[in-house]
Motif scaffolding. Structure first.
Motif, mmCIF file in Angstrom:
data_model
loop_
_atom_site.group_PDB
_atom_site.id
_atom_site.type_symbol
_atom_site.label_atom_id
_atom_site.label_comp_id
_atom_site.label_asym_id
_atom_site.label_seq_id
_atom_site.Cartn_x
_atom_site.Cartn_y
_atom_site.Cartn_z
ATOM 1 N N ARG A 62 0.708 -1.605 -0.232
ATOM 2 C CA ARG A 62 0.474 0.479 -0.147
ATOM 3 C C ARG A 62 1.043 1.652 0.514
ATOM 4 O O ARG A 62 0.543 2.319 -0.490
ATOM 5 C CB ARG A 62 -0.793 0.224 1.474
ATOM 6 C CG ARG A 62 -1.889 1.001 1.480
ATOM 7 C CD ARG A 62 -2.118 0.929 0.638
ATOM 8 N NE ARG A 62 -3.201 2.491 0.263
ATOM 9 C CZ ARG A 62 -4.546 2.911 -0.425
ATOM 10 N NH1 ARG A 62 -4.522 2.476 -1.615
ATOM 11 N NH2 ARG A 62 -4.925 4.015 -0.892
ATOM 12 N N ASN A 63 2.054 1.378 0.707
ATOM 13 C CA ASN A 63 2.746 2.161 0.793
ATOM 14 C C ASN A 63 3.457 2.600 -0.234
ATOM 15 O O ASN A 63 3.780 3.939 -0.617
ATOM 16 C CB ASN A 63 3.951 2.039 1.809
ATOM 17 C CG ASN A 63 3.211 2.498 3.558
ATOM 18 O OD1 ASN A 63 2.129 2.490 3.319
ATOM 19 N ND2 ASN A 63 4.174 2.032 4.427
ATOM 20 N N THR A 64 3.849 1.845 -1.025
ATOM 21 C CA THR A 64 4.503 2.110 -2.391
ATOM 22 C C THR A 64 3.164 2.509 -3.656
ATOM 23 O O THR A 64 4.229 3.744 -4.108
ATOM 24 C CB THR A 64 4.773 0.408 -2.861
ATOM 25 O OG1 THR A 64 5.315 -0.460 -2.119
ATOM 26 C CG2 THR A 64 5.582 0.319 -4.582
ATOM 27 N N LEU A 65 2.164 2.091 -3.431
ATOM 28 C CA LEU A 65 1.369 3.128 -4.407
ATOM 29 C C LEU A 65 1.191 4.449 -3.699
ATOM 30 O O LEU A 65 1.586 5.711 -4.517
ATOM 31 C CB LEU A 65 0.487 2.443 -4.495
ATOM 32 C CG LEU A 65 -0.650 2.290 -5.648
ATOM 33 C CD1 LEU A 65 0.141 1.845 -6.795
ATOM 34 C CD2 LEU A 65 -2.015 2.412 -5.509
ATOM 35 N N GLU A 66 1.111 4.147 -2.799
ATOM 36 C CA GLU A 66 0.554 5.911 -2.536
ATOM 37 C C GLU A 66 1.901 7.021 -1.838
ATOM 38 O O GLU A 66 1.672 8.100 -2.234
ATOM 39 C CB GLU A 66 1.138 5.600 -0.178
ATOM 40 C CG GLU A 66 -0.834 4.939 0.137
ATOM 41 C CD GLU A 66 -1.350 5.973 0.894
ATOM 42 O OE1 GLU A 66 -0.814 7.030 1.893
ATOM 43 O OE2 GLU A 66 -2.206 5.317 1.370
ATOM 44 N N LEU A 67 3.333 6.576 -2.378
ATOM 45 C CA LEU A 67 4.467 7.388 -2.361
ATOM 46 C C LEU A 67 4.429 7.635 -3.771
ATOM 47 O O LEU A 67 4.552 9.012 -4.083
ATOM 48 C CB LEU A 67 5.607 6.222 -1.285
ATOM 49 C CG LEU A 67 7.210 7.235 -1.570
ATOM 50 C CD1 LEU A 67 6.903 8.651 -1.348
ATOM 51 C CD2 LEU A 67 7.932 6.776 -0.909
ATOM 52 N N LEU A 68 4.452 6.780 -4.519
ATOM 53 C CA LEU A 68 4.051 6.772 -6.062
ATOM 54 C C LEU A 68 3.528 8.786 -6.123
ATOM 55 O O LEU A 68 3.295 9.272 -7.068
ATOM 56 C CB LEU A 68 3.836 5.961 -6.818
ATOM 57 C CG LEU A 68 4.052 6.028 -8.718
ATOM 58 C CD1 LEU A 68 5.799 6.220 -8.848
ATOM 59 C CD2 LEU A 68 2.902 5.194 -9.347
ATOM 60 N N ALA A 69 1.943 7.681 -5.867
ATOM 61 C CA ALA A 69 0.668 9.203 -5.816
ATOM 62 C C ALA A 69 1.463 10.339 -5.706
ATOM 63 O O ALA A 69 1.760 11.445 -5.661
ATOM 64 C CB ALA A 69 -0.073 8.503 -4.835
ATOM 65 N N LEU A 70 1.820 10.205 -4.102
ATOM 66 C CA LEU A 70 2.808 11.406 -3.638
ATOM 67 C C LEU A 70 3.660 12.321 -4.038
ATOM 68 O O LEU A 70 3.340 13.605 -4.097
ATOM 69 C CB LEU A 70 3.146 11.153 -2.049
ATOM 70 C CG LEU A 70 3.723 12.456 -0.954
ATOM 71 C CD1 LEU A 70 2.387 13.504 -1.057
ATOM 72 C CD2 LEU A 70 4.282 11.876 0.079
ATOM 73 N N PHE A 71 4.375 11.591 -5.370
ATOM 74 C CA PHE A 71 5.093 12.239 -5.622
ATOM 75 C C PHE A 71 5.296 13.021 -6.503
ATOM 76 O O PHE A 71 5.149 14.372 -6.683
ATOM 77 C CB PHE A 71 6.060 11.148 -6.455
ATOM 78 C CG PHE A 71 7.531 10.053 -5.754
ATOM 79 C CD1 PHE A 71 7.608 11.407 -4.400
ATOM 80 C CD2 PHE A 71 8.259 9.521 -6.105
ATOM 81 C CE1 PHE A 71 9.423 10.347 -4.155
ATOM 82 C CE2 PHE A 71 9.230 8.699 -5.555
ATOM 83 C CZ PHE A 71 9.633 9.403 -4.436
ATOM 84 N N ILE A 72 3.474 12.563 -7.623
ATOM 85 C CA ILE A 72 2.777 12.944 -8.717
ATOM 86 C C ILE A 72 2.963 14.185 -8.045
ATOM 87 O O ILE A 72 2.092 15.229 -8.688
ATOM 88 C CB ILE A 72 2.122 12.637 -9.323
ATOM 89 C CG1 ILE A 72 2.995 11.405 -9.753
ATOM 90 C CG2 ILE A 72 1.509 12.942 -10.576
ATOM 91 C CD1 ILE A 72 1.602 9.895 -10.612
ATOM 92 N N ALA A 73 1.167 14.766 -6.881
ATOM 93 C CA ALA A 73 1.043 15.051 -5.913
ATOM 94 C C ALA A 73 1.746 16.309 -5.728
ATOM 95 O O ALA A 73 1.332 17.902 -5.833
ATOM 96 C CB ALA A 73 0.204 14.881 -4.851
ATOM 97 N N CYS A 74 3.251 15.650 -5.579
ATOM 98 C CA CYS A 74 4.159 17.081 -5.352
ATOM 99 C C CYS A 74 5.021 18.028 -6.611
ATOM 100 O O CYS A 74 5.653 18.441 -5.874
ATOM 101 C CB CYS A 74 4.928 16.329 -4.832
ATOM 102 S SG CYS A 74 4.696 15.780 -2.738
ATOM 103 N N GLY A 75 3.689 17.448 -7.117
ATOM 104 C CA GLY A 75 4.593 17.896 -8.192
ATOM 105 C C GLY A 75 5.839 17.491 -9.089
ATOM 106 O O GLY A 75 6.208 17.930 -10.149
#
Ligand code: TYM
Length: 337
Positions: A62-75
């Motif tokens: 779950r954290n792997t997907l969340e971190l990938l999404a966070l990267f994109i959300a951070c620009g």
């Protein structure tokens, strides 16, 4: 374009081992987006590193997907950068094996993070924990990265990476680019705990009030800053030696508002810590709110995230394969006729 130089490569990674803190953001992740136009950037979710301390498999996934999404959300723009999951590119482990043969037990056992983590996880001092910096060197060297944006705590690992690159190049002939760290100037390189400003802010802190995570909602952010440790004199002044708590809050405030320290000091002159801590909390929440919303939107579209990951894996593997073939040739592995 005629005469245009190819862009230099840049690599960095973050471990999907629990919540990402505003320390990770200030020290590293916010620079990822800033540097994406100037460099050819590759950013990885470092799941191979994460398992050096015990992880719950479902949570890691779950954290792997969340971190990938966070990267994109951070620009970070997946159209400009290569975004991938470390374990999807086997060359990271393959190069680690080769570099292990030129990395010395002595230098690895002297790494500060290895010593800290061995003390904290005394029941699980595994080989991976010790080999962690060699895997990190492989991450960087595979992509011939010239620059590596990280927080100050990774500086020693970057020095080891440089040593291994130079050692390999000397022994086998020029193969690797020797990378430079990109560490934020000043105290943003090392954001401290809100509960104990003598310690680094860390996602593994047992006290959840010591750190603010990128997924904390506004109320939680405000509450954590309200509780942050300050000192007994009521002056908002940057003085890390004598006022570590207040100075850390000033660093965070400046990172989230783009102000410099002198401006921030003027802004809070004559005001109490209550007003100051509220302002810091609001500045942080103002940045985190849209990031959290964007991350949630992305996580609802797994198809898109999987496609980004797949594309990243292919692009990364292509570059990594090239370096690995060169390494295998240099060390004398027979490749057939
Ligand atoms: P990790 O996941 O522990 O942290 C990610 C990034 O956040 C920085 N950081 C901080 N910066 C400022 N203040 C803090 N309190 C703070 N805490 C963490 C870290 O320096 C890091 O840049 N080994 C790396 C992941 C990694 C990597 C790599 C990095 C794997 N391979 C190759 C660069 C290149 C790590 O543990 O980061």
């Amino acid at each position: 374009m005629e005469g245009a130089q190819p862009k230099q490569k840049l690599f960095s990674a973050v471990q999907p081992s629990g919540a990402v803190t505003i320390g990770n953001y200030i020290g590293a992740i916010r620079n990822f987006a800033v540097l994406q136009d100037e460099y050819d950037c590759l950013y990885a979710v470092a799941d191979l590193h994460a398992i050096t301390v015990r992880q719950e498999p479902a949570v890691l996934r779950r954290n792997t997907l969340e971190l990938l999404a966070l990267f994109i959300a951070c620009g970070i723009d997946p159209e400009k950068c290569v975004l991938f999951v470390q374990s999807h590119v086997p060359a990271h482990c393959e190069l680690t094996w080769v570099l292990n043969t030129i990395a010395y037990l002595g230098e690895l056992s002297r790494m500060t993070q290895f010593k800290d983590k061995s003390a904290r996880h005394a029941e699980n001092v595994n080989m991976g924990l010790m080999d962690y910096p060699v895997l990190m060197a492989s991450d960087i060297l595979l992509y011939q990265a010239a620059l590596v944006p990280v927080g100050a705590d990774q500086k020693q690992h970057l020095e080891l990476t440089r040593d291994l690159a130079v050692r390999f190049n000397n022994r086998y002939g020029s193969t690797f680019t020797v990378p430079e760290p990109f560490i934020p100037k000043g105290s943003g390189a090392r954001v401290m705990s809100l509960a104990d400003p003598s310690r680094k802010m860390s996602k593994s802190d047992e006290n959840p009030n010591a750190f603010v995570t990128m997924s904390d909602d506004r109320d939680t952010v405000l509450r954590k800053f309200k509780r942050a440790v300050t000192d007994s004199d009521a002056e908002v002044r940057y003085d890390p030696e004598n006022k570590p708590g207040v100075s850390n809050l000033l660093t965070i405030y400046c990172a989230f508002t783009g102000r410099d320290t002198a401006e921030a000091e003027r802004e809070f002159a004559g005001k109490g810590y209550g007003d100051f801590k509220l302002a810091v909390g609001e500045a942080v929440a103002d940045v985190l709110d849209p990031i959290r919303a964007e991350k949630a939107r992305l996580l609802a579209d797994k198809g898109y995230l999987n496609a980004v990951m797949k594309r990243g894996e292919e692009a990364a593997a292509r570059i990594a394969r090239r370096t690995l073939s060169k390494v295998y040739r240099k060390v004398g592995f027979y490749a057939g006729e």
